[in-house]
Design a protein around this motif. Structure first.
Motif, PDB file in Angstrom:
ATOM      1  N   VAL A 192      92.425 -28.806  49.540  1.00 41.22           N
ATOM      2  CA  VAL A 192      93.052 -29.313  48.322  1.00 41.22           C
ATOM      3  C   VAL A 192      92.139 -30.336  47.659  1.00 41.22           C
ATOM      4  O   VAL A 192      91.567 -31.207  48.323  1.00 41.22           O
ATOM      5  CB  VAL A 192      94.427 -29.952  48.618  1.00 41.22           C
ATOM      6  N   SER A 193      91.990 -30.224  46.331  1.00 41.68           N
ATOM      7  CA  SER A 193      91.172 -31.183  45.588  1.00 41.68           C
ATOM      8  C   SER A 193      91.526 -31.097  44.102  1.00 41.68           C
ATOM      9  O   SER A 193      92.513 -30.455  43.728  1.00 41.68           O
ATOM     10  CB  SER A 193      89.691 -30.890  45.826  1.00 41.68           C
ATOM     11  N   GLY A 194      90.703 -31.769  43.262  1.00 42.86           N
ATOM     12  CA  GLY A 194      91.046 -31.865  41.853  1.00 42.86           C
ATOM     13  C   GLY A 194      90.051 -31.292  40.876  1.00 42.86           C
ATOM     14  O   GLY A 194      90.373 -31.139  39.700  1.00 42.86           O
ATOM     15  N   ASP A 195      88.806 -31.013  41.310  1.00 43.85           N
ATOM     16  CA  ASP A 195      87.771 -30.536  40.389  1.00 43.85           C
ATOM     17  C   ASP A 195      87.799 -31.384  39.107  1.00 43.85           C
ATOM     18  O   ASP A 195      87.874 -30.875  37.989  1.00 43.85           O
ATOM     19  CB  ASP A 195      87.987 -29.061  40.078  1.00 43.85           C
ATOM     20  N   THR A 196      87.691 -32.683  39.283  1.00 48.41           N
ATOM     21  CA  THR A 196      87.913 -33.652  38.194  1.00 48.41           C
ATOM     22  C   THR A 196      86.622 -33.841  37.417  1.00 48.41           C
ATOM     23  O   THR A 196      85.878 -34.787  37.642  1.00 48.41           O
ATOM     24  CB  THR A 196      88.417 -34.977  38.795  1.00 48.41           C
ATOM     25  N   ALA A 197      86.355 -32.941  36.462  1.00 46.96           N
ATOM     26  CA  ALA A 197      85.033 -32.867  35.846  1.00 46.96           C
ATOM     27  C   ALA A 197      85.030 -33.170  34.352  1.00 46.96           C
ATOM     28  O   ALA A 197      84.135 -32.755  33.628  1.00 46.96           O
ATOM     29  CB  ALA A 197      84.431 -31.495  36.092  1.00 46.96           C
ATOM     30  N   ARG A 198      86.018 -33.921  33.883  1.00 45.78           N
ATOM     31  CA  ARG A 198      86.054 -34.346  32.475  1.00 45.78           C
ATOM     32  C   ARG A 198      86.312 -35.847  32.390  1.00 45.78           C
ATOM     33  O   ARG A 198      87.039 -36.406  33.220  1.00 45.78           O
ATOM     34  CB  ARG A 198      87.165 -33.622  31.708  1.00 45.78           C
ATOM     35  N   LYS A 199      85.755 -36.471  31.370  1.00 45.25           N
ATOM     36  CA  LYS A 199      86.038 -37.893  31.148  1.00 45.25           C
ATOM     37  C   LYS A 199      87.538 -38.135  31.027  1.00 45.25           C
ATOM     38  O   LYS A 199      88.069 -39.133  31.528  1.00 45.25           O
ATOM     39  CB  LYS A 199      85.343 -38.376  29.870  1.00 45.25           C
ATOM     40  N   THR A 200      88.233 -37.242  30.326  1.00 46.86           N
ATOM     41  CA  THR A 200      89.663 -37.439  30.090  1.00 46.86           C
ATOM     42  C   THR A 200      90.503 -37.271  31.353  1.00 46.86           C
ATOM     43  O   THR A 200      91.682 -37.631  31.351  1.00 46.86           O
ATOM     44  CB  THR A 200      90.166 -36.477  29.005  1.00 46.86           C
ATOM     45  N   TYR A 201      89.916 -36.731  32.426  1.00 48.75           N
ATOM     46  CA  TYR A 201      90.641 -36.647  33.694  1.00 48.75           C
ATOM     47  C   TYR A 201      90.520 -37.939  34.501  1.00 48.75           C
ATOM     48  O   TYR A 201      91.287 -38.162  35.432  1.00 48.75           O
ATOM     49  CB  TYR A 201      90.085 -35.510  34.556  1.00 48.75           C
ATOM     50  N   LEU A 202      89.529 -38.762  34.166  1.00 45.55           N
ATOM     51  CA  LEU A 202      89.199 -39.912  35.005  1.00 45.55           C
ATOM     52  C   LEU A 202      89.721 -41.224  34.421  1.00 45.55           C
ATOM     53  O   LEU A 202      89.679 -41.448  33.214  1.00 45.55           O
ATOM     54  CB  LEU A 202      87.687 -39.971  35.226  1.00 45.55           C
ATOM     55  N   LYS A 203      90.162 -42.075  35.286  1.00 45.28           N
ATOM     56  CA  LYS A 203      90.808 -43.329  34.892  1.00 45.28           C
ATOM     57  C   LYS A 203      89.849 -44.285  34.200  1.00 45.28           C
ATOM     58  O   LYS A 203      90.192 -44.910  33.183  1.00 45.28           O
ATOM     59  CB  LYS A 203      91.401 -43.990  36.141  1.00 45.28           C
ATOM     60  N   HIS A 204      88.640 -44.408  34.726  1.00 42.76           N
ATOM     61  CA  HIS A 204      87.727 -45.442  34.236  1.00 42.76           C
ATOM     62  C   HIS A 204      86.800 -44.949  33.126  1.00 42.76           C
ATOM     63  O   HIS A 204      86.025 -45.738  32.583  1.00 42.76           O
ATOM     64  CB  HIS A 204      86.940 -46.029  35.407  1.00 42.76           C
ATOM     65  N   TYR A 205      86.874 -43.690  32.780  1.00 44.36           N
ATOM     66  CA  TYR A 205      86.196 -43.171  31.589  1.00 44.36           C
ATOM     67  C   TYR A 205      87.149 -43.171  30.390  1.00 44.36           C
ATOM     68  O   TYR A 205      86.809 -43.634  29.306  1.00 44.36           O
ATOM     69  CB  TYR A 205      85.713 -41.736  31.819  1.00 44.36           C
ATOM     70  N   ASP A 206      88.368 -42.615  30.598  1.00 44.43           N
ATOM     71  CA  ASP A 206      89.226 -42.381  29.438  1.00 44.43           C
ATOM     72  C   ASP A 206      90.712 -42.385  29.801  1.00 44.43           C
ATOM     73  O   ASP A 206      91.484 -41.552  29.323  1.00 44.43           O
ATOM     74  CB  ASP A 206      88.848 -41.042  28.784  1.00 44.43           C
ATOM     75  N   HIS A 207      91.112 -43.301  30.701  1.00 38.67           N
ATOM     76  CA  HIS A 207      92.523 -43.562  30.990  1.00 38.67           C
ATOM     77  C   HIS A 207      93.245 -42.377  31.624  1.00 38.67           C
ATOM     78  O   HIS A 207      94.470 -42.278  31.547  1.00 38.67           O
ATOM     79  CB  HIS A 207      93.262 -43.998  29.715  1.00 38.67           C
ATOM     80  N   GLY A 208      92.499 -41.469  32.258  1.00 39.91           N
ATOM     81  CA  GLY A 208      93.122 -40.325  32.907  1.00 39.91           C
ATOM     82  C   GLY A 208      93.727 -40.679  34.252  1.00 39.91           C
ATOM     83  O   GLY A 208      93.733 -41.840  34.683  1.00 39.91           O
ATOM     84  N   LEU A 209      94.237 -39.663  34.948  1.00 40.06           N
ATOM     85  CA  LEU A 209      94.890 -39.884  36.241  1.00 40.06           C
ATOM     86  C   LEU A 209      93.903 -40.323  37.320  1.00 40.06           C
ATOM     87  O   LEU A 209      94.267 -41.063  38.229  1.00 40.06           O
ATOM     88  CB  LEU A 209      95.610 -38.609  36.683  1.00 40.06           C
ATOM     89  N   GLY A 210      92.672 -39.845  37.226  1.00 34.77           N
ATOM     90  CA  GLY A 210      91.620 -40.342  38.110  1.00 34.77           C
ATOM     91  C   GLY A 210      91.637 -39.769  39.517  1.00 34.77           C
ATOM     92  O   GLY A 210      92.528 -39.012  39.919  1.00 34.77           O
ATOM     93  N   PHE A 211      90.623 -40.185  40.277  1.00 35.77           N
ATOM     94  CA  PHE A 211      90.483 -39.718  41.653  1.00 35.77           C
ATOM     95  C   PHE A 211      91.616 -40.201  42.558  1.00 35.77           C
ATOM     96  O   PHE A 211      91.822 -39.650  43.638  1.00 35.77           O
ATOM     97  CB  PHE A 211      89.149 -40.195  42.240  1.00 35.77           C
ATOM     98  N   GLU A 212      92.338 -41.218  42.154  1.00 40.11           N
ATOM     99  CA  GLU A 212      93.403 -41.731  43.003  1.00 40.11           C
ATOM    100  C   GLU A 212      94.668 -40.883  42.942  1.00 40.11           C
ATOM    101  O   GLU A 212      95.544 -40.993  43.805  1.00 40.11           O
ATOM    102  CB  GLU A 212      93.746 -43.177  42.617  1.00 40.11           C
ATOM    103  N   TYR A 213      94.790 -40.011  41.938  1.00 37.99           N
ATOM    104  CA  TYR A 213      96.057 -39.318  41.707  1.00 37.99           C
ATOM    105  C   TYR A 213      96.495 -38.483  42.909  1.00 37.99           C
ATOM    106  O   TYR A 213      97.642 -38.578  43.358  1.00 37.99           O
ATOM    107  CB  TYR A 213      95.965 -38.426  40.464  1.00 37.99           C
ATOM    108  N   ILE A 214      95.606 -37.666  43.434  1.00 36.65           N
ATOM    109  CA  ILE A 214      96.016 -36.767  44.519  1.00 36.65           C
ATOM    110  C   ILE A 214      96.462 -37.558  45.740  1.00 36.65           C
ATOM    111  O   ILE A 214      97.560 -37.347  46.277  1.00 36.65           O
ATOM    112  CB  ILE A 214      94.880 -35.802  44.890  1.00 36.65           C
TER     113      ILE A 214
END
Length: 330
Positions: A269-291
């Motif tokens: 299980v993972s997130g393939d978090t490969a967009r700025k908008t997915y990440l918290k510290h780039y663009d307020h996204g859910l980020g690596f902490e979400y899962i």
């Protein structure tokens, strides 16, 4: 002797800990640079580091960085994050998929692979043995000429098709796997062509228990998942939080269906978090902490409601299964 290869060196499988099995940390894919797609450029090491730090603060220990050579990886930056946060990061040798091969080859790579302009030209003109030797070098010597070695080999195929160049890289990666014993990871576009990939790997005599197949939740078909699981391969559900593709209930249903059929030891299980908008510290996204902070508690609750031991399954998906999947079996 069994070991897992990280950017900081080889470790025992027991040291891996809670692991995300498919992420991207710092990368500037030339394909997206040329097209002005800034959202797909994770180009700030410090911001990426903050998201990785969030993951670690919730108990995360390791990340598989699935960024291949044709996806604009920044190996030194990712290694620095690993060192500065004391977290294990597994690097990836091999390739993504063919639509990225028109990206320009980095100048520092040309002395290693030859004076090609684009990845597509290189793959088309090089021999399978030449490509295989490049992948082996990235596992045994270092990624892109650095001393930081890859811990898995990767290939990818397109949506409902496998092009001749994709088959060529698949065979090169399979042969590099035999030489290095590195685990194999595959990209599937929208979760398609996994069974066709498997047939090609069988023709190269690859032990499918060394294979993880990405993006299985993009094709939420329980029957299809079962046919893949029967081969012994790992299934990576790595689109967590991407509600635009499917609600979390769909992913959890597919995972629990596999568990019900006895395949809990083959799920990642993972997130393939490969967009700025997915990440918290780039663009307020859910980020690596979400899962780790939010999805895991939900999964435990739903699993328990369905008669399973949710905490035991989380231990399998994020600790025990990655420790087996990413091990070099000499």
């Amino acid at each position: 002797m069994s070991f897992i290869r990280t950017l900081r060196g080889d470790i025992s499988p027991s040291e891996l800990g809670f692991t995300y099995s498919h992420e991207h940390i710092v990368c500037r894919p030339d394909y997206w640079v040329q097209r002005g797609e800034d959202d797909l450029l994770l180009d700030d090491k410090d911001k990426s580091k903050l998201d990785v730090q969030d993951f670690k603060s919730h108990g995360g220990r390791s990340i598989v960085d699935a960024t291949a050579v044709d996806y604009g990886r920044d190996v030194p930056a990712v290694k620095e994050i690993s060192d500065e946060l004391d977290i294990h990061i597994i690097g990836t040798a091999g390739f993504n998929k063919s639509f990225l091969w028109d990206a320009k080859i980095k100048e520092e790579l040309k002395p290693i692979i030859g004076n090609y302009d684009t990845y597509e030209n290189w793959i088309e003109q090089a021999s399978i043995n030449g490509i295989t030797e490049f992948v082996i070098r990235e596992v045994e010597e270092g990624l892109e000429g650095t001393p930081f070695r890859a811990g898995q080999v990767k290939f990818g195929t397109g949506y409902n098709r496998i092009s001749p160049l994709e088959e060529k890289t698949l065979r090169a990666v399979a042969r590099a796997h035999h030489e290095t014993k590195a685990p194999v990871h595959s990209h599937t576009e929208v979760g398609t062509m996994a069974l066709e990939q498997i047939e090609l790997l069988k023709s190269e005599n690859v032990n499918l228990e060394c294979l993880s197949i990405g993006h299985m939740d993009r094709n939420p078909d329980p029957y299809y998942h079962e046919q893949i699981a029967k081969t012994g391969a790992y299934l990576s559900f790595d689109g967590i939080a991407k509600i635009k593709y499917a609600p979390e209930s769909t992913r959890i249903h597919c995972i629990l269906d596999l568990v019900r059929k006895g395949y809990e030891d083959q799920i990642l299980v993972s997130g393939d978090t490969a967009r700025k908008t997915y990440l918290k510290h780039y663009d307020h996204g859910l980020g690596f902490e979400y899962i780790i902070a939010k999805w895991v508690p939900r999964f435990i609750d739903e699993a328990n409601q369905n008669g399973f031991d949710g905490e035991k399954l989380i231990q399998k998906f994020f600790v025990e299964n990655p420790a087996r999947c990413f091990t070099f079996k000499k």
